[in-house]
Motif scaffolding. Structure first.
Motif, PDB file in Angstrom:
ATOM      1  N   LYS A 152       0.658  -1.236   0.031  1.00 15.80           N
ATOM      2  CA  LYS A 152       0.260  -0.006  -0.087  1.00 15.80           C
ATOM      3  C   LYS A 152       0.848   1.270   0.219  1.00 15.80           C
ATOM      4  CE  LYS A 152      -3.425  -0.214   3.110  1.00 15.80           C
ATOM      5  NZ  LYS A 152      -4.114  -0.675   4.383  1.00 15.80           N
ATOM      6  N   THR A 153       1.933   1.278   0.858  1.00 19.80           N
ATOM      7  CA  THR A 153       2.865   2.233   0.932  1.00 19.80           C
ATOM      8  C   THR A 153       3.634   2.740  -0.560  1.00 19.80           C
ATOM      9  OG1 THR A 153       3.163   2.093   3.357  1.00 19.80           O
ATOM     10  CG2 THR A 153       4.735   3.550   1.942  1.00 19.80           C
ATOM     11  N   ILE A 154       4.009   1.452  -1.113  1.00 18.68           N
ATOM     12  CA  ILE A 154       4.600   1.525  -2.525  1.00 18.68           C
ATOM     13  C   ILE A 154       3.691   2.102  -3.379  1.00 18.68           C
ATOM     14  CG2 ILE A 154       5.528   0.044  -4.400  1.00 18.68           C
ATOM     15  CD1 ILE A 154       6.868  -1.927  -2.303  1.00 18.68           C
ATOM     16  N   SER A 155       2.508   1.586  -3.414  1.00 16.36           N
ATOM     17  CA  SER A 155       1.358   2.271  -4.394  1.00 16.36           C
ATOM     18  C   SER A 155       1.231   3.745  -4.453  1.00 16.36           C
ATOM     19  CB  SER A 155       0.088   1.432  -4.270  1.00 16.36           C
ATOM     20  OG  SER A 155      -0.469   1.735  -2.971  1.00 16.36           O
ATOM     21  N   ARG A 156       1.512   4.157  -2.988  1.00 17.87           N
ATOM     22  CA  ARG A 156       1.188   5.649  -2.810  1.00 17.87           C
ATOM     23  C   ARG A 156       2.473   6.373  -3.406  1.00 17.87           C
ATOM     24  NH1 ARG A 156      -0.732   4.126   2.443  1.00 17.87           N
ATOM     25  NH2 ARG A 156      -3.160   3.623   2.328  1.00 17.87           N
ATOM     26  N   VAL A 157       3.738   5.822  -3.007  1.00 15.27           N
ATOM     27  CA  VAL A 157       4.868   6.636  -3.139  1.00 15.27           C
ATOM     28  C   VAL A 157       5.632   6.514  -4.425  1.00 15.27           C
ATOM     29  CG1 VAL A 157       6.450   4.828  -2.299  1.00 15.27           C
ATOM     30  CG2 VAL A 157       7.159   7.296  -1.873  1.00 15.27           C
ATOM     31  N   ALA A 158       5.542   5.371  -5.131  1.00 13.98           N
ATOM     32  CA  ALA A 158       6.004   5.085  -6.343  1.00 13.98           C
ATOM     33  C   ALA A 158       5.827   6.269  -7.353  1.00 13.98           C
ATOM     34  CB  ALA A 158       5.496   3.706  -6.988  1.00 13.98           C
ATOM     35  N   PRO A 159       4.484   6.891  -7.639  1.00 14.34           N
ATOM     36  CA  PRO A 159       4.357   7.750  -8.780  1.00 14.34           C
ATOM     37  C   PRO A 159       4.998   9.123  -8.378  1.00 14.34           C
ATOM     38  CG  PRO A 159       2.089   6.525  -7.898  1.00 14.34           C
ATOM     39  CD  PRO A 159       3.204   6.154  -6.788  1.00 14.34           C
ATOM     40  N   ARG A 183       9.730   0.550 -10.935  1.00 13.74           N
ATOM     41  CA  ARG A 183       8.688   0.015 -12.048  1.00 13.74           C
ATOM     42  C   ARG A 183       7.562   0.828 -11.909  1.00 13.74           C
ATOM     43  NH1 ARG A 183      11.096  -5.299 -10.782  1.00 13.74           N
ATOM     44  NH2 ARG A 183       9.248  -5.755  -9.590  1.00 13.74           N
ATOM     45  N   ASN A 184       6.858   1.059 -10.736  1.00 19.30           N
ATOM     46  CA  ASN A 184       5.778   1.775 -10.647  1.00 19.30           C
ATOM     47  C   ASN A 184       5.770   3.297 -10.859  1.00 19.30           C
ATOM     48  OD1 ASN A 184       3.584  -0.369 -10.417  1.00 19.30           O
ATOM     49  ND2 ASN A 184       5.290  -1.129  -9.344  1.00 19.30           N
ATOM     50  N   SER A 185       7.098   3.933 -11.146  1.00 21.40           N
ATOM     51  CA  SER A 185       7.050   5.192 -11.248  1.00 21.40           C
ATOM     52  C   SER A 185       6.784   5.773 -12.652  1.00 21.40           C
ATOM     53  CB  SER A 185       8.408   5.654 -10.423  1.00 21.40           C
ATOM     54  OG  SER A 185       9.555   5.293 -11.316  1.00 21.40           O
ATOM     55  N   ARG A 186       7.213   7.071 -12.741  1.00 24.50           N
ATOM     56  CA  ARG A 186       7.218   7.730 -13.918  1.00 24.50           C
ATOM     57  C   ARG A 186       8.675   7.628 -14.752  1.00 24.50           C
ATOM     58  NH1 ARG A 186       9.927  12.501 -14.220  1.00 24.50           N
ATOM     59  NH2 ARG A 186      10.259  13.530 -12.165  1.00 24.50           N
ATOM     60  N   ARG A 187       9.540   6.976 -13.612  1.00 21.42           N
ATOM     61  CA  ARG A 187      10.816   6.802 -14.308  1.00 21.42           C
ATOM     62  C   ARG A 187      10.927   5.476 -15.077  1.00 21.42           C
ATOM     63  NH1 ARG A 187      14.417  11.196 -12.314  1.00 21.42           N
ATOM     64  NH2 ARG A 187      13.009  12.540 -11.011  1.00 21.42           N
ATOM     65  N   LYS A 270      27.032  20.271 -12.337  1.00 21.80           N
ATOM     66  CA  LYS A 270      26.050  20.277 -13.346  1.00 21.80           C
ATOM     67  C   LYS A 270      24.815  19.504 -12.476  1.00 21.80           C
ATOM     68  CE  LYS A 270      28.703  17.528 -16.030  1.00 21.80           C
ATOM     69  NZ  LYS A 270      29.056  16.543 -17.000  1.00 21.80           N
ATOM     70  N   LYS A 271      23.444  19.952 -13.286  1.00 21.75           N
ATOM     71  CA  LYS A 271      22.297  19.229 -12.767  1.00 21.75           C
ATOM     72  C   LYS A 271      22.078  17.960 -13.077  1.00 21.75           C
ATOM     73  CE  LYS A 271      20.231  22.746 -10.379  1.00 21.75           C
ATOM     74  NZ  LYS A 271      19.525  22.636  -8.873  1.00 21.75           N
ATOM     75  N   VAL A 272      21.459  17.208 -12.267  1.00 20.99           N
ATOM     76  CA  VAL A 272      21.116  15.928 -12.709  1.00 20.99           C
ATOM     77  C   VAL A 272      19.570  15.820 -12.124  1.00 20.99           C
ATOM     78  CG1 VAL A 272      23.200  14.794 -13.095  1.00 20.99           C
ATOM     79  CG2 VAL A 272      22.252  14.676 -10.851  1.00 20.99           C
ATOM     80  N   ASP A 273      18.809  14.768 -12.836  1.00 24.68           N
ATOM     81  CA  ASP A 273      17.663  14.691 -12.153  1.00 24.68           C
ATOM     82  C   ASP A 273      17.470  13.062 -12.059  1.00 24.68           C
ATOM     83  OD1 ASP A 273      14.839  14.304 -11.769  1.00 24.68           O
ATOM     84  OD2 ASP A 273      14.234  14.342 -14.010  1.00 24.68           O
ATOM     85  N   VAL A 274      17.339  12.619 -10.950  1.00 28.69           N
ATOM     86  CA  VAL A 274      17.577  11.153 -10.481  1.00 28.69           C
ATOM     87  C   VAL A 274      16.522  11.065  -9.071  1.00 28.69           C
ATOM     88  CG1 VAL A 274      19.656  10.564 -11.328  1.00 28.69           C
ATOM     89  CG2 VAL A 274      19.731  11.407  -9.108  1.00 28.69           C
ATOM     90  N   ARG A 275      16.087  10.136  -9.058  1.00 28.30           N
ATOM     91  CA  ARG A 275      15.277   9.623  -7.768  1.00 28.30           C
ATOM     92  C   ARG A 275      16.267   8.963  -6.954  1.00 28.30           C
ATOM     93  NH1 ARG A 275       9.339   7.131  -7.014  1.00 28.30           N
ATOM     94  NH2 ARG A 275       9.188   7.463  -4.778  1.00 28.30           N
ATOM     95  N   VAL A 276      16.513   9.214  -5.593  1.00 26.15           N
ATOM     96  CA  VAL A 276      17.145   8.320  -4.694  1.00 26.15           C
ATOM     97  C   VAL A 276      16.335   7.405  -3.866  1.00 26.15           C
ATOM     98  CG1 VAL A 276      18.849   8.602  -3.064  1.00 26.15           C
ATOM     99  CG2 VAL A 276      19.023  10.082  -4.901  1.00 26.15           C
TER     100      VAL A 276
END
Length: 442
Positions: A152-159, A183-187, A270-276
């Motif tokens: 349930k937490t994954i489903s909320r936080v992944a997006p 896998r369940n994110s926009r990335r 330099k800027k980077v766009d990553v999720r950690v």
């Protein structure tokens, strides 16, 4: 007890075996050729067959195949004075119960026969565990209440792009959860890059994550892209975050705040766009209190926190996991191994200190070895034997660790605490010594 069948072309060995078996209360038929053996097997069901391998124009492997063809539960014990890798492989593939090298003591043969009897008795009483047909295709297996809360937490936080901290013991599946979030994110279509922070030397972690320009240090003969830049628009999974040294923690904090990297030797960021997503098997909150982990970095990582329960706290998931791994390794090794109720109970009764990873490794081993057990099934005896072997190895590892710790203490005392000199004497790198000292609480 039904009759046993002995197939042995040497009359002295054949007569000795018959006499010893009779003294133990067994009755047996004895033949000297493969032709006679196969005829007997076609006319009578023998629960246990004992056969030499090299007999005449055919071999004990042919006897094995005939015995198992007429009675799939038959326990076949093969023996030979000319053992080879080829015959062992053929015996294993054919489902032999045991393979004995001549010469052997008759006590060893009697013990093997008694084990075969016990295995056959358990097979008769032990029902096959009810199969689970609707196993999920994902490796994230579990339907216990604790796991449902994690889903349930994954489903909320992944997006979202929120930083996630996953806590849990080694082997609980922290990286699987990180991959599920990705896998369940926009990335999801971009890179997922795992980094084991504990296995990288502290002096190299900065260049591993941020990159290096040519000439930044001796040996830097080319530009090298760091993990954060390589994973741009994707996700970086920092495993064992609790192993990062205090000196580097500030640089990681700045990255999480600014989302900028500056490769070693570069004057510009330099800027980077990553999720950690980070993970640890340590109590980081306690490390903060002890001054071993920066509090501000802890807050920055601890946006969403997931705590993965150890397997001993979700025993209801063991049948699901066992059947999942059984199906996986049956398909991988082209087998049809079955799991019995007693095998499942033995698994459920164990504490699993190594968690899911330990269960997985044991299931792979048992699935491969099960064809050597009459009926090709994983029963309680096989599981208990595998657990005993694992526990004895763990005890040996602990003993070895104690010996190593004592050696480190003595060398440090001899060098008056000079760690560089001690590492040289011990034949290890200084960073390795530091990690060992930390584990020792020194």
């Amino acid at each position: 007890m039904q009759k046993l069948l002995i197939v042995e072309d040497d009359p002295s060995v054949r007569n000795t075996m018959l006499l010893c078996l009779e003294m133990e209360g067994y009755t047996a038929d004895a033949v000297s050729s493969t032709h006679e053996a196969i005829q007997r097997l076609e006319s009578q069901a023998y629960p246990i067959v004992i056969s030499d391998i090299y007999l005449d124009e055919r071999t004990g492997i042919d006897v094995l195949h005939a015995a198992r063809r007429h009675n799939p539960d038959c326990a076949v014990i093969l023996m030979t004075g000319r053992g080879s890798m080829e015959t062992v492989m053929a015996a294993t593939a054919g489902g032999a119960f045991e393979y004995l090298a001549k010469p052997f003591e008759m006590a060893q043969m009697i013990d093997t026969i008694k084990r075969a009897e016990k295995s056959l008795d358990e097979n008769e009483e032990d029902e096959e565990a009810e199969s689970i047909d609707d196993l999920p295709d994902t490796e994230m297996i579990g339907s216990s209440a604790r796991m449902v809360e994690i889903y349930k937490t994954i489903s909320r936080v992944a997006p979202t792009d929120a930083t996630v901290l996953i806590e849990g013991e080694t082997g609980t599946g922290k990286e699987l959860i990180a991959r599920m979030i990705h896998r369940n994110s926009r990335r999801a279509s971009q890179a997922f890059v795992p980094v084991d922070c504990g296995s990288i030397a502290p002096s190299l972690l900065e260049s591993e994550l941020f990159g290096t320009l040519k000439g930044a240090y001796t040996g830097a003969d080319r530009d090298r892209m760091g993990v954060f830049e390589a994973a741009n628009n994707g996700t970086v999974f920092l495993d064992e975050i609790g192993d990062i040294e205090l000196g580097f923690q500030l640089k990681l904090l700045r990255f999480l705040q600014e989302r900028e990297i500056r490769p070693l030797g570069s004057p510009r960021a330099k800027k980077v766009d990553v999720r950690v997503i980070a993970a640890t098997n340590k109590d980081v909150q306690r490390m903060v209190e002890e001054g071993k982990f920066r509090e501000d970095l802890w807050y920055r990582l601890n946006v969403v926190r997931l705590t993965v329960p150890p397997l001993c706290e979700r025993t209801g998931d063991i049948p699901l996991l066992a059947h999942y791994f059984l199906r996986r390794y049956d398909e991988l090794y082209h087998l049809d191994t079955k799991l019995t109720e007693s095998g499942l109970k033995a698994m459920s009764d164990y504490s699993w200190p190594g968690n899911i990873r330990q269960l997985q490794h044991m299931m792979e081993k048992l699935t491969i070895l099960a064809p050597m057990i009459p009926g090709g099934r994983i029963d309680g005896a096989a599981v208990k034997n595998a657990i005993e072997q694992m526990d004895s190895r763990d005890q040996a590892s602990e003993s070895l660790a104690d010996t190593e710790a004592e050696q480190i203490r003595r060398v440090l005392a001899a060098t008056n605490g000079n760690k560089s000199r001690a590492a040289k004497i011990l034949g290890i790198e200084r960073k390795t010594l530091y990690r060992k000292l930390e584990k020792m609480g020194l």
